[in-house]
Design a protein around this motif. Structure first.
Motif, PDB file in Angstrom:
ATOM      1  N   PRO A 168       0.809  -1.182   0.110  1.00 29.06           N
ATOM      2  CA  PRO A 168       0.090   0.220  -0.122  1.00 29.06           C
ATOM      3  C   PRO A 168       0.668   1.416  -0.164  1.00 29.06           C
ATOM      4  CG  PRO A 168       0.411  -1.186   2.403  1.00 29.06           C
ATOM      5  CD  PRO A 168       0.777  -1.925   1.238  1.00 29.06           C
ATOM      6  N   LEU A 183       1.065   4.359   4.068  1.00 28.42           N
ATOM      7  CA  LEU A 183      -0.179   3.488   4.913  1.00 28.42           C
ATOM      8  C   LEU A 183       0.493   3.146   6.191  1.00 28.42           C
ATOM      9  CD1 LEU A 183      -2.849   4.163   2.163  1.00 28.42           C
ATOM     10  CD2 LEU A 183      -2.846   5.683   4.040  1.00 28.42           C
ATOM     11  N   ALA A 219       1.408  -0.500  10.759  1.00 30.43           N
ATOM     12  CA  ALA A 219       0.515  -2.135  10.036  1.00 30.43           C
ATOM     13  C   ALA A 219       1.371  -3.096   9.828  1.00 30.43           C
ATOM     14  CB  ALA A 219       0.338  -1.355   8.888  1.00 30.43           C
ATOM     15  N   ALA A 266      -8.386   0.490   5.523  1.00 27.27           N
ATOM     16  CA  ALA A 266      -6.341   1.646   5.284  1.00 27.27           C
ATOM     17  C   ALA A 266      -7.974   3.455   5.122  1.00 27.27           C
ATOM     18  CB  ALA A 266      -6.466   1.544   4.235  1.00 27.27           C
ATOM     19  N   SER A 269      -3.713   1.862   8.117  1.00 22.53           N
ATOM     20  CA  SER A 269      -3.430   0.585   7.285  1.00 22.53           C
ATOM     21  C   SER A 269      -3.444  -1.087   8.007  1.00 22.53           C
ATOM     22  CB  SER A 269      -2.557   0.272   6.340  1.00 22.53           C
ATOM     23  OG  SER A 269      -2.706  -0.329   4.818  1.00 22.53           O
TER      24      SER A 269
END
Length: 260
Positions: free
Chosen positions: A170, A174, A178, A203, A226
């Motif tokens: 991603p 982001l 995550a 997200a 995310s």
């Protein structure tokens, strides 16, 4: 006692290490910033500190105490500065800290420094601090100091990203709290990772611009940009080993150049 940690040395031991060189001082640069419900707020300085410790086992290096506060968290890469616990510096303050610390290292006789950054928002303020330190040192007649500045995640190979993100990467912005940071946390400080507290927010979706004051409603309530549910300790081990190996190789080349 043998240690590579500057804070654990006496001044005599440190002076001996500097004088017997070649030596590189590693400065971890991080932040105190929310990382969702499952990661500690110190993630951005704990990770580069661990990487630096491992690098110092491979190359002639001393690890300085980390700068544990960073520039203000931005919504599109850190969730924003509005979360409780996120404790940030003005840009000028961070610049001054980096400048002053590098200037002090030079006074000690150090001629190679690596600033290892773990918080995206720090980048340009760190660069400014480095440039100001070099300018002041040149004016004082010190012209042989070299500073390497890096963001550790830039050493991730495409193959490793494919392995960590079989459905597609991603993007680093982001990846706040995550898969990458959570996997690294599971490898480096598993006792501080609360996988049972993962929040399954979708997200974040941001427009290609910022608004000031920041639009808090753009950020998922958890602060995670995310989903982190794909994180594993195995991925963290692969990432950590890759960062240590590739960064150590890059810094070794800079040390070798200093000897020519």
């Amino acid at each position: 006692m043998t240690t590579n940690m500057m804070a654990e040395m006496t001044w005599v031991e440190y002076q001996r290490r500097v004088k017997t060189g070649p030596l590189m001082v590693l400065l971890p640069l991080g932040a105190l910033e929310q990382h969702g419900h499952h990661l500690p707020m110190g993630t951005d300085h704990l990770l580069p500190l661990a990487i630096c410790k491992a690098i110092a086992e491979r190359i002639p290096a001393v690890v300085a105490p980390p700068v544990a506060y960073g520039y203000k968290s931005q919504p599109r890469m850190g969730g924003g500065n509005h979360f409780p616990g996120t404790t940030s510096l003005d840009g000028s303050t961070l610049t001054a800290i980096v400048r002053d610390v590098i200037r002090e290292f030079a006074r000690h006789g150090v001629r190679r420094v690596a600033v290892v950054n773990g918080h995206c928002e720090n980048a340009f303020f760190a660069i400014e601090g480095i440039e100001l330190a070099l300018r002041e040192l040149r004016a004082a007649g010190i012209n042989d100091l070299k500073v390497v500045r890096l963001d550790y995640w830039e050493f991730t190979t495409a193959a490793t990203l494919d392995r960590c993100f079989p459905q597609g990467f991603p993007g680093y912005a982001l990846e706040h709290a995550a898969v990458l940071e959570t996997s690294m946390g599971l490898q480096v400080f598993p006792e501080l990772v609360r996988m049972d507290c993962l929040v399954d927010d979708p997200a974040a979706v941001f427009p290609p611009y910022d608004v000031h004051p920041a639009r808090q409603e753009w950020v998922p309530p958890s602060g995670v940009l995310s989903p982190a549910k794909g994180a594993t300790r195995e991925k963290g081990r692969v990432l950590f080993d890759e960062y240590v190996e590739r960064i150590a190789d890059a810094l070794s080349k800079e040390i070798e150049e200093a000897q020519r």
